[in-house]
Design a protein around this motif. Sequence first.
Motif, PDB file in Angstrom:
ATOM      1  N   GLU A  72       0.797  -1.218   0.000  1.00 39.21           N
ATOM      2  CA  GLU A  72       0.000   0.000   0.000  1.00 39.21           C
ATOM      3  C   GLU A  72       0.835   1.276   0.000  1.00 39.21           C
ATOM      4  N   LEU A  73       2.147   1.153   0.065  1.00 35.63           N
ATOM      5  CA  LEU A  73       2.987   2.349   0.073  1.00 35.63           C
ATOM      6  C   LEU A  73       2.968   3.021  -1.297  1.00 35.63           C
ATOM      7  N   VAL A  74       3.081   4.321  -1.285  1.00 33.56           N
ATOM      8  CA  VAL A  74       3.048   5.112  -2.516  1.00 33.56           C
ATOM      9  C   VAL A  74       4.431   5.134  -3.161  1.00 33.56           C
ATOM     10  N   GLY A  75       4.486   4.792  -4.444  1.00 37.95           N
ATOM     11  CA  GLY A  75       5.718   4.945  -5.201  1.00 37.95           C
ATOM     12  C   GLY A  75       6.577   3.698  -5.262  1.00 37.95           C
ATOM     13  N   PRO A 123      -0.600   6.588   4.348  1.00 40.29           N
ATOM     14  CA  PRO A 123       0.059   7.897   4.236  1.00 40.29           C
ATOM     15  C   PRO A 123       0.362   8.290   2.800  1.00 40.29           C
ATOM     16  N   GLU A 124       0.674   9.565   2.641  1.00 44.51           N
ATOM     17  CA  GLU A 124       1.042  10.180   1.368  1.00 44.51           C
ATOM     18  C   GLU A 124      -0.115  10.192   0.372  1.00 44.51           C
ATOM     19  N   ARG A 125      -1.337  10.222   0.888  1.00 43.23           N
ATOM     20  CA  ARG A 125      -2.500  10.347   0.006  1.00 43.23           C
ATOM     21  C   ARG A 125      -3.096  11.750   0.048  1.00 43.23           C
ATOM     22  N   LYS A 126      -3.049  12.379   1.203  1.00 40.80           N
ATOM     23  CA  LYS A 126      -3.717  13.670   1.378  1.00 40.80           C
ATOM     24  C   LYS A 126      -2.701  14.747   1.706  1.00 40.80           C
ATOM     25  N   ASN A 127      -2.549  15.707   0.797  1.00 42.88           N
ATOM     26  CA  ASN A 127      -1.617  16.808   0.984  1.00 42.88           C
ATOM     27  C   ASN A 127      -2.215  17.796   1.989  1.00 42.88           C
ATOM     28  N   MET A 128      -1.554  17.951   3.135  1.00 39.47           N
ATOM     29  CA  MET A 128      -2.070  18.782   4.229  1.00 39.47           C
ATOM     30  C   MET A 128      -1.444  20.175   4.249  1.00 39.47           C
ATOM     31  N   ILE A 129      -0.791  20.577   3.191  1.00 41.94           N
ATOM     32  CA  ILE A 129      -0.008  21.804   3.231  1.00 41.94           C
ATOM     33  C   ILE A 129      -0.889  23.051   3.399  1.00 41.94           C
ATOM     34  N   LYS A 130      -2.110  23.041   2.885  1.00 45.02           N
ATOM     35  CA  LYS A 130      -2.996  24.192   3.036  1.00 45.02           C
ATOM     36  C   LYS A 130      -3.601  24.258   4.426  1.00 45.02           C
ATOM     37  N   SER A 142      17.805  18.683 -12.128  1.00 43.57           N
ATOM     38  CA  SER A 142      16.482  19.257 -12.394  1.00 43.57           C
ATOM     39  C   SER A 142      15.424  18.155 -12.315  1.00 43.57           C
ATOM     40  N   TYR A 143      14.258  18.533 -11.829  1.00 39.93           N
ATOM     41  CA  TYR A 143      13.149  17.584 -11.776  1.00 39.93           C
ATOM     42  C   TYR A 143      12.778  17.203 -13.198  1.00 39.93           C
ATOM     43  N   GLY A 144      12.767  15.916 -13.517  1.00 41.19           N
ATOM     44  CA  GLY A 144      12.449  15.502 -14.878  1.00 41.19           C
ATOM     45  C   GLY A 144      12.424  13.998 -15.032  1.00 41.19           C
ATOM     46  N   ARG A 145      13.533  13.346 -14.671  1.00 39.25           N
ATOM     47  CA  ARG A 145      13.610  11.909 -14.833  1.00 39.25           C
ATOM     48  C   ARG A 145      12.523  11.188 -14.032  1.00 39.25           C
ATOM     49  N   GLU A 146      12.167  11.751 -12.888  1.00 40.74           N
ATOM     50  CA  GLU A 146      11.176  11.134 -12.015  1.00 40.74           C
ATOM     51  C   GLU A 146       9.759  11.632 -12.263  1.00 40.74           C
ATOM     52  N   SER A 147       9.576  12.564 -13.184  1.00 45.14           N
ATOM     53  CA  SER A 147       8.286  13.238 -13.329  1.00 45.14           C
ATOM     54  C   SER A 147       7.141  12.289 -13.644  1.00 45.14           C
ATOM     55  N   TYR A 203       1.798   8.512  -9.383  1.00 44.93           N
ATOM     56  CA  TYR A 203       1.497   8.176  -7.991  1.00 44.93           C
ATOM     57  C   TYR A 203       0.880   9.330  -7.211  1.00 44.93           C
ATOM     58  N   PHE A 204       1.258  10.563  -7.521  1.00 42.91           N
ATOM     59  CA  PHE A 204       0.733  11.715  -6.788  1.00 42.91           C
ATOM     60  C   PHE A 204      -0.229  12.551  -7.621  1.00 42.91           C
ATOM     61  N   LYS A 205      -0.413  12.169  -8.890  1.00 40.55           N
ATOM     62  CA  LYS A 205      -1.315  12.861  -9.790  1.00 40.55           C
ATOM     63  C   LYS A 205      -1.034  14.363  -9.827  1.00 40.55           C
TER      64      LYS A 205
END
Length: 481
Positions: free
Chosen positions: A317-320, A429-436, A464-469, A475-477
């Motif tokens: 069930e882990l993300v990624g 975990p890692e399903r709901k972004n709580m930053i707001k 730079s972010y790219g290879r993992e995009s 996984y994080f949509k």
Amino acid sequence: MKIEMTKNLSLVLILLASMAYARERPNIIIIVTDDHGYADFGAYEGASPDLKTPNLDALSSAGAVVTNGYSTAPQCTPSRAAIATSRYQTRFGLDDNDLAPMDINEKTIAEKLKDSGYATGFVGKWHLGPKTGNKLWMEKNYPEGLKQKKAHIPENISRPYYPMSRGYSDYYDGAKSVYLRNFDLEGKAIKHEREVDNKTFRVDKQTDAALAFIDKNHNKAFFLHLNYFAPHVPMEVVKKHFDRFPGDMTERRRWGLASLAAIDDGIGAVMETLRKYKIEENTIVFYFADNGAPLKIKKQDLPYKARGGWSGSLNGELVGEKGMISEGGVRVPYLVYWKGKVPAQVYHKAVSTMDAGATALALAGVEVKKGELDGVNLMPYLSKGNKSNPHQYLYWRFWGQSVIRSDKWKFFELENGVQMLFDMTDPLPERKNMIKTYPEVAADLQKNLATWRNQQKWPGFLKSYGRESKFFKHYFKLHEE
């Protein structure tokens, strides 16, 4: 005559005292698996039901099962560098496989233990030496190799980076069929040689070498670093292991299960050898993976000879997955076993694979300077009931990703500016972004993480972010935000 007898008696007493001191210090075994997913550890709730690992299950029932155990990177070389040194590999610039080899100025746990009188042994996959694809290193150390079509790094240049030069008195260094060794499978010391074995399955070979090391060193304090090359690809058809998993399943999954069963056989043999020599009670065993399983998103059942792809292991069930510093990439199976010293328990605080080395040095009585290590001694937490967190913060940086975890919070900052905050006490975990909802928590963690990034050998983000995009989009949509 009396003087001579007195001298001899003194030498005997000194020898006996040194042997007693060696026996007081525990043997240390660190066992590392390769691309082994979190769901493929039978001690965890929700573990894969098709596993057959009775020896690990037995150790888990009597040891400390760590549910929040982390590697320092979602890739082989950087994560292994941290295990070998008990330091974040980013400190010395080994952020990913391309930046190998490990800096020869970094002192390993093995070197420190060897200096303190331990017999030190390495078996299996090292993966911290130079390769012709390591362009930065090649440019500085072997530039003529960059001009060759099939370059081969001379041994006099590469040898300082391999186990025999990094603190291991005994070594059987090899991942699949080619080994560099200085002892044989009967436990006898031999001159350094290159061995080729295309007949023995690599996991079984690595077990045999580990047993030989224990045979050779059971009467002294020893440190064994055993790195199994499985369930990582390439796949091998191993009938005696595959036959244990009949039925309808993908062949990649059969490979993963068979590999883990072979490792389990090996661990059973290691424990039986410790019991044979009556040293189980004086041996602490760490077991964990270098990173999570590579799923390649679709878990395709590629042909045996296909390079790369899914390793057949599962993250549940882990993300990624491997290549991501989400839970599926860096949260790994983790067990600590020490009969009579570490009580049976399920331990939920966040710990690191770096902690094995720090614990080993503490148990061996090796002094280290304050701030020298990033790992911590786990014994106060596992055996003495210390309720605080072993780590106030854990950090990761890989490619265009960075993360900080503090207690229940995990904060992501990607090179492209994306930020995410997760409550790790959530059942999934890692399903709901709580930053707001918790912007002040995110701001504090972001500041701490940015400071840490800039203190590493390569400041900021590595790439730079790219290879993992594509993985983060899946996984994080993130493409929907």
